[in-house]
Enzyme design. Structure first.
Site, short mmCIF file in Angstrom:
data_model
loop_
_atom_site.label_atom_id
_atom_site.label_comp_id
_atom_site.label_asym_id
_atom_site.label_seq_id
_atom_site.Cartn_x
_atom_site.Cartn_y
_atom_site.Cartn_z
CG ASP A 149 46.82 32.92 37.35
OD1 ASP A 149 45.59 33.11 37.52
OD2 ASP A 149 47.65 33.01 38.26
N GLY A 150 45.12 34.96 35.28
CA GLY A 150 45.01 36.41 35.27
C GLY A 150 43.77 36.98 34.62
CG ASN A 151 41.26 34.70 31.99
OD1 ASN A 151 42.21 35.11 31.36
ND2 ASN A 151 40.66 33.55 31.73
N GLY A 152 40.67 37.18 35.73
CA GLY A 152 39.91 38.00 36.66
C GLY A 152 40.58 39.33 36.96
NE ARG A 153 45.74 37.97 39.28
CZ ARG A 153 46.87 37.27 39.35
NH1 ARG A 153 47.99 37.88 39.71
NH2 ARG A 153 46.89 35.99 39.05
CD1 TRP A 154 43.89 41.99 30.65
CD2 TRP A 154 41.67 41.82 30.47
NE1 TRP A 154 43.54 42.56 29.45
CE2 TRP A 154 42.17 42.47 29.32
CE3 TRP A 154 40.31 41.61 30.58
CZ2 TRP A 154 41.34 42.90 28.28
CZ3 TRP A 154 39.47 42.04 29.56
CH2 TRP A 154 39.99 42.68 28.42
CG HIS A 213 36.58 33.85 32.49
ND1 HIS A 213 37.80 33.39 32.96
CD2 HIS A 213 35.78 33.96 33.59
CE1 HIS A 213 37.73 33.21 34.27
NE2 HIS A 213 36.52 33.56 34.67
CG LEU A 237 48.53 21.65 18.49
CD1 LEU A 237 49.94 21.64 19.09
CD2 LEU A 237 47.96 23.08 18.52
CD GLU A 296 42.97 22.39 43.18
OE1 GLU A 296 43.05 22.60 41.94
OE2 GLU A 296 43.49 21.39 43.74
NE ARG A 350 49.79 29.64 43.49
CZ ARG A 350 49.70 30.97 43.61
NH1 ARG A 350 50.79 31.67 43.89
NH2 ARG A 350 48.54 31.59 43.45
CB SER A 366 48.36 26.09 40.64
OG SER A 366 48.78 27.32 41.20
#
Length: 230
Positions: A8-13, A25, A119, A55, A182, A184
C-alpha cells in the site's frame, strides 16, 4: 514460512513527489523485485502479494490500464529472471476479468515456472477474501447437491481445501505498508492465526531492510494459536 504482503502507498508516494501515480506503481514494482530477492535469501518458501484487489476495479480506467500494462511488462521482461531464481509464479483471484492477452501471458508464466521449488510467488489479482470464501462455499454446496458430500461433513478443513490457496500453508506473517491497519479483504480465512505487522513506510520505499525488520519482529513474537503460553 509463508509471508503475505499488502503493498500500500504507491499513489501517496507519487503525489508527495508531485509525480503521476504511474511513477509510484513503477517504483513499487521495483520494491517487489527487492522483496522477492530478500525472501529467497531468508529462506521464505511462500510469498503472496496483494497486487490487485477486487475493489481496485473502482479506480479510473487510466490507472487500471497503467497497472495492467506494468504487469504485462514484468511478465515479458522479468519472468526469465524469476525462473532462473527458482521462483514458481501462481495467480489467485479472478484473472479472467482481465483482457485475453494478459490472461494468456499469466497462464504461460504459471506453466513455465510450475516445477520451480525455491519460492512460490503468488499474485492475488482481482482478489477478494470474501469472494474466495463464497466460491469455496459454492463448491462444497455443489458437492452436497451431487450427493458427494453430506452437509454434516463440512468442516473447517473441507472449506480450507476448497479455497484457492488450498495447496499452500496459511500465512505465518501478514505485512501491510503505509501505516494503514486493516486487512482490506485479503486472505481473511487464511490469516486467522497469522501475525500482523503494520509499517509506516510507503510501499515504494520498502526494501530489504524493511523486510528484515518485519521478519525480526515476527521472530520475537510467541505464537500460541489460541493456547496458553508455555
Amino acid at each position: 514460512m509463508h509471508v503475505a504482503m499488502i503493498m500500500d502507498g504507491n499513489g501517496r508516494w507519487a503525489r508527495s513527489r508531485n509525480l503521476p501515480v504511474l511513477a509510484g506503481h513503477r517504483r513499487g514494482a521495483e520494491s517487489v523485485q527487492e522483496c522477492v530477492k530478500s525472501a529467497i535469501r531468508q529462506g521464505v518458501r511462500y510469498l503472496t502479494l496483494y497486487a490487485f484487489s477486487s475493489e481496485n476495479w473502482r479506480r479510473s480506467a487510466e490507472e487500471i490500464g497503467d497497472l495492467t500494462s506494468l504487469l504485462r511488462f514484468y511478465l515479458r521482461h522479468k519472468l526469465n529472471e524469476l525462473h532462473e531464481q527458482g521462483v514458481r509464479l501462481r495467480v489467485i483471484g479472478e484473472p479472467e476479468r482481465f483482457e485475453g492477452t494478459l490472461r494468456e501471458e499469466l497462464r504461460r508464466a504459471e506453466a513455465k515456472t510450475f516445477n520451480n521449488k525455491t519460492l512460490t510467488l503468488t499474485l492475488a489479482l482481482s482478489y477478494g477474501g470474501r469472494a474466495d470464501i463464497a466460491q469455496a462455499a459454492r463448491r462444497l454446496a455443489d458437492q452436497v447437491a451431487r450427493g458427494e458430500l453430506a452437509s454434516s461433513d463440512i468442516t473447517e478443513e473441507s472449506l480450507t481445501n476448497a479455497l484457492q490457496t488450498a495447496d499452500m500453508p496459511d500465512p505465518d506473517l501478514v505485512i501491510r505498508t503505509s501505516g494503514e491497519c486493516r486487512l482490506s479483504n485479503f486472505l481473511l480465512w487464511q490469516s486467522a492465526y497469522a501475525e500482523l505487522i503494520f509499517m509506516d513506510v510507503l510501499w515504494p520505499d520498502f526494501g530489504e531492510a524493511e523486510f528484515l525488520q518485519a521478519l525480526s519482529h515476527f521472530a520475537g513474537r510467541q505464537r500460541r494459536f489460541g493456547g496458553r503460553p508455555a
